[in-house]
Structures are given as structure tokens and as C-alpha cells.
Design an enzyme around this catalytic site. Structure first.
Site, PDB file in Angstrom:
ATOM      1  N   ASP A  17     -29.736  16.904 -36.658  1.00 29.82           N
ATOM      2  CA  ASP A  17     -28.480  16.349 -36.161  1.00 29.82           C
ATOM      3  C   ASP A  17     -27.683  17.479 -35.507  1.00 29.82           C
ATOM      4  O   ASP A  17     -27.303  18.446 -36.170  1.00 29.82           O
ATOM      5  CB  ASP A  17     -27.734  15.763 -37.367  1.00 29.82           C
ATOM      6  N   ILE A  18     -27.405  17.329 -34.226  1.00 29.75           N
ATOM      7  CA  ILE A  18     -26.754  18.404 -33.469  1.00 29.75           C
ATOM      8  C   ILE A  18     -25.329  18.679 -33.960  1.00 29.75           C
ATOM      9  O   ILE A  18     -24.813  19.771 -33.766  1.00 29.75           O
ATOM     10  CB  ILE A  18     -26.787  18.072 -31.956  1.00 29.75           C
ATOM     11  N   ASN A  30     -20.687  10.074 -21.051  1.00 29.21           N
ATOM     12  CA  ASN A  30     -20.657   9.161 -19.889  1.00 29.21           C
ATOM     13  C   ASN A  30     -19.566   9.644 -18.927  1.00 29.21           C
ATOM     14  O   ASN A  30     -18.700  10.439 -19.302  1.00 29.21           O
ATOM     15  CB  ASN A  30     -20.425   7.722 -20.332  1.00 29.21           C
ATOM     16  N   SER A  48     -29.952  11.914 -21.662  1.00 28.70           N
ATOM     17  CA  SER A  48     -30.379  10.720 -20.911  1.00 28.70           C
ATOM     18  C   SER A  48     -31.570   9.959 -21.506  1.00 28.70           C
ATOM     19  O   SER A  48     -31.936   8.908 -20.976  1.00 28.70           O
ATOM     20  CB  SER A  48     -30.706  11.032 -19.435  1.00 28.70           C
ATOM     21  N   THR A  49     -32.176  10.479 -22.582  1.00 29.64           N
ATOM     22  CA  THR A  49     -33.418   9.844 -23.049  1.00 29.64           C
ATOM     23  C   THR A  49     -33.206   8.762 -24.099  1.00 29.64           C
ATOM     24  O   THR A  49     -34.167   8.188 -24.606  1.00 29.64           O
ATOM     25  CB  THR A  49     -34.389  10.880 -23.639  1.00 29.64           C
ATOM     26  N   GLY A  50     -31.938   8.469 -24.432  1.00 29.47           N
ATOM     27  CA  GLY A  50     -31.643   7.416 -25.401  1.00 29.47           C
ATOM     28  C   GLY A  50     -31.174   6.170 -24.662  1.00 29.47           C
ATOM     29  O   GLY A  50     -31.947   5.504 -23.976  1.00 29.47           O
ATOM     30  N   VAL A  76     -25.702  10.274 -29.512  1.00 30.37           N
ATOM     31  CA  VAL A  76     -25.236  11.608 -29.891  1.00 30.37           C
ATOM     32  C   VAL A  76     -23.738  11.748 -29.602  1.00 30.37           C
ATOM     33  O   VAL A  76     -23.018  12.437 -30.345  1.00 30.37           O
ATOM     34  CB  VAL A  76     -26.091  12.697 -29.197  1.00 30.37           C
ATOM     35  N   ASP A  77     -23.265  11.079 -28.586  1.00 23.41           N
ATOM     36  CA  ASP A  77     -21.836  11.107 -28.248  1.00 23.41           C
ATOM     37  C   ASP A  77     -21.005  10.545 -29.400  1.00 23.41           C
ATOM     38  O   ASP A  77     -20.008  11.162 -29.825  1.00 23.41           O
ATOM     39  CB  ASP A  77     -21.640  10.292 -26.960  1.00 23.41           C
TER      40      ASP A  77
HETATM   41  N1  AR6 Z   1     -28.220  14.858 -32.797  1.00 19.51           N
HETATM   42  C1  AR6 Z   1     -29.168  15.120 -31.874  1.00 19.51           C
HETATM   43  N2  AR6 Z   1     -29.678  14.183 -31.055  1.00 19.51           N
HETATM   44  C2  AR6 Z   1     -29.226  12.926 -31.197  1.00 19.51           C
HETATM   45  C3  AR6 Z   1     -28.233  12.554 -32.148  1.00 19.51           C
HETATM   46  C4  AR6 Z   1     -27.724  13.600 -32.969  1.00 19.51           C
HETATM   47  N3  AR6 Z   1     -26.785  13.369 -33.886  1.00 19.51           N
HETATM   48  N4  AR6 Z   1     -28.010  11.214 -32.026  1.00 19.51           N
HETATM   49  C5  AR6 Z   1     -28.836  10.760 -31.056  1.00 19.51           C
HETATM   50  N5  AR6 Z   1     -29.571  11.774 -30.571  1.00 19.51           N
HETATM   51  P1  AR6 Z   1     -28.171   9.141 -26.290  1.00 19.51           P
HETATM   52  P2  AR6 Z   1     -28.030   9.195 -23.327  1.00 19.51           P
HETATM   53  C6  AR6 Z   1     -30.595  11.776 -29.498  1.00 19.51           C
HETATM   54  O1  AR6 Z   1     -28.374   7.677 -26.280  1.00 19.51           O
HETATM   55  O2  AR6 Z   1     -29.359   8.553 -23.224  1.00 19.51           O
HETATM   56  C7  AR6 Z   1     -23.534   7.139 -25.157  1.00 19.51           C
HETATM   57  O3  AR6 Z   1     -22.997   5.865 -25.328  1.00 19.51           O
HETATM   58  C8  AR6 Z   1     -31.243  10.463 -29.129  1.00 19.51           C
HETATM   59  O4  AR6 Z   1     -32.268  10.142 -30.068  1.00 19.51           O
HETATM   60  O5  AR6 Z   1     -27.224   9.734 -27.263  1.00 19.51           O
HETATM   61  O6  AR6 Z   1     -27.743  10.394 -22.465  1.00 19.51           O
HETATM   62  C9  AR6 Z   1     -22.739   7.977 -24.157  1.00 19.51           C
HETATM   63  O7  AR6 Z   1     -21.345   7.751 -24.277  1.00 19.51           O
HETATM   64  C10 AR6 Z   1     -31.822  10.812 -27.760  1.00 19.51           C
HETATM   65  O8  AR6 Z   1     -33.031  11.549 -27.917  1.00 19.51           O
HETATM   66  O9  AR6 Z   1     -27.656   9.676 -24.814  1.00 19.51           O
HETATM   67  C11 AR6 Z   1     -23.270   7.487 -22.847  1.00 19.51           C
HETATM   68  O10 AR6 Z   1     -22.651   6.281 -22.473  1.00 19.51           O
HETATM   69  C12 AR6 Z   1     -30.762  11.767 -27.188  1.00 19.51           C
HETATM   70  O11 AR6 Z   1     -29.962  12.182 -28.296  1.00 19.51           O
HETATM   71  C13 AR6 Z   1     -24.737   7.222 -23.150  1.00 19.51           C
HETATM   72  O12 AR6 Z   1     -24.808   7.010 -24.558  1.00 19.51           O
HETATM   73  C14 AR6 Z   1     -29.883  11.163 -26.129  1.00 19.51           C
HETATM   74  O13 AR6 Z   1     -29.620   9.803 -26.441  1.00 19.51           O
HETATM   75  C15 AR6 Z   1     -25.598   8.420 -22.826  1.00 19.51           C
HETATM   76  O14 AR6 Z   1     -26.953   8.075 -23.023  1.00 19.51           O
END
Ligand code: AR6
Length: 166
Positions: A7-8, A21, A114-116, A30-31
Site C-alpha cells: 500500500d503506497i 484525475n 492508469s492501470t486500474g 489509489v487516489d
Molecule cells: N497502493 C498502491 N497501489 C494501489 C493502491 C494503493 N493503496 N490502491 C490501488 N492501487 P487506480 P487509475 C493500484 O484505479 O487507473 C481514481 O478514481 C491499482 O491496483 O487507482 O490511474 C482517480 O481519481 C492499480 O494497479 O488509478 C482517477 O479518477 C493502480 O494503483 C482514476 O481513479 C492504479 O489504479 C485514475 O485511474
């Protein structure tokens, strides 16, 4: 460079990078985790900044995070690969480094931007992230420690394989 699974929000580095975003409004993934851990002061500071274009970054304080700074990177939404997604994603990593240099930050932790929720293919994003970070590390001595913090084993495996191949 190292790969860590976890967890970052718990990583003690000079700056953690957030996958934000363009409105800089608290979202999920993660946000959401970073906002929950940092506290409400974070959204107040982001509201003063107002927004950020895709491919760019903004920096705020870390508030209750162990990291004193947060670099908010706005990654591209995956649209099939024809909307400049690769270069916009690369630009996130490069502009995060530019901000880190300007603030004299030596250690950074990146999530897989971007990968989530944004749906960027994980293997393709990993190649872009590792190539951009390797190149940036070779350019300047300010940043010396980069951790790819992976939330799941699949992502960590992709990063380990990509680093091993270089
Ligand atoms: N620590 C590390 N990595 C994480 C954590 C954490 N606590 N939680 C999730 N991840 P995403 P995106 C990973 O969806 O695709 C938000 O609503 C997750 O498994 O967080 O860039 C923003 O406000 C994946 O591998 O970000 C934007 O609207 C990675 O972090 C949108 O999501 C990125 O997944 C951005 O989407």
C-alpha cells in the site's frame, strides 16, 4: 529502482505519486486511499490548485502520510491505444521527475498509473513506466531511489520481469 508489493500510503519516501484525475477531485483506487490517509487538508489544497491536464503533475504536501509530499499525476484513460495514451502515460513519469528535481526530492514511490480504473493494459504500462524511469534516473542525480509500489502480485510480477529484462 525496486519493486514492492503493498500500500503506497504507508511508504516513507520524499514523495509518493498519486494516480489522480484532471479535476484533482478525490476518486477511488489509489487516489481514494491517499486522500483517506492524508486527511481533508489534501482536498483543500487541491481545490486551490484547481486542476491538471492529462499527462501532467501537480505537487502538494503529504499531510498525515509518512511521505512529506504527494505528486499528483493525471494518467490517460485507455481508449484503445489511438488517443496518444502511451506518450501521455510516459509524460506522467517524466513530469513527476521534473517536479521532484525542482523540490530536491531524492526518493519517489510510483503506483501503476492508469492501470486500474483508467483501464490501461498492465504489461504495456509497465514497459512505459520502467523505460521512462530508467531514462530519467540516468539524466540527473537528484532522484536516487524509485520504488514501484504494486498493489497486487500480478502487477509486481510484471515489474520484476521488466526490470530483470534490462
Ligand atoms: N497502493 C498502491 N497501489 C494501489 C493502491 C494503493 N493503496 N490502491 C490501488 N492501487 P487506480 P487509475 C493500484 O484505479 O487507473 C481514481 O478514481 C491499482 O491496483 O487507482 O490511474 C482517480 O481519481 C492499480 O494497479 O488509478 C482517477 O479518477 C493502480 O494503483 C482514476 O481513479 C492504479 O489504479 C485514475 O485511474
Amino acid at each position: 529502482m525496486s519493486v514492492v508489493e503493498g500500500d503506497i500510503t504507508r511508504v516513507a519516501v520524499d514523495a509518493v505519486v498519486n494516480a489522480a484525475n484532471s479535476a484533482l477531485k478525490r476518486g477511488g483506487g489509489v487516489d481514494g486511499a491517499i486522500h483517506a490517509a492524508a486527511g481533508p487538508e489534501l482536498q483543500a489544497e487541491l481545490d486551490r490548485i484547481g486542476g491538471c491536464p492529462t499527462g501532467a503533475c501537480r505537487i502538494t504536501r503529504g499531510y498525515r502520510l509518512p511521505a512529506p509530499w504527494i505528486i499528483h499525476a493525471v494518467g490517460p484513460v485507455w481508449r484503445g491505444g489511438t488517443a496518444d495514451e502511451d506518450s501521455l502515460l510516459e509524460s506522467c513519469y517524466r513530469t513527476a521527475f521534473a517536479l521532484a528535481r525542482r523540490h530536491g526530492l531524492a526518493s519517489l514511490a510510483f503506483p501503476a498509473i492508469s492501470t486500474g480504473i483508467y483501464g490501461f493494459p498492465k504489461d504495456r504500462a509497465t514497459r512505459i513506466a520502467v523505460a521512462a524511469v530508467l531514462d530519467e534516473l540516468s539524466r540527473d542525480g537528484t532522484v536516487t531511489d524509485v520504488r514501484f509500489v504494486c498493489f497486487d502480485a500480478e502487477t509486481a510480477g510484471l515489474y520484476r520481469a521488466e526490470l530483470a529484462g534490462r
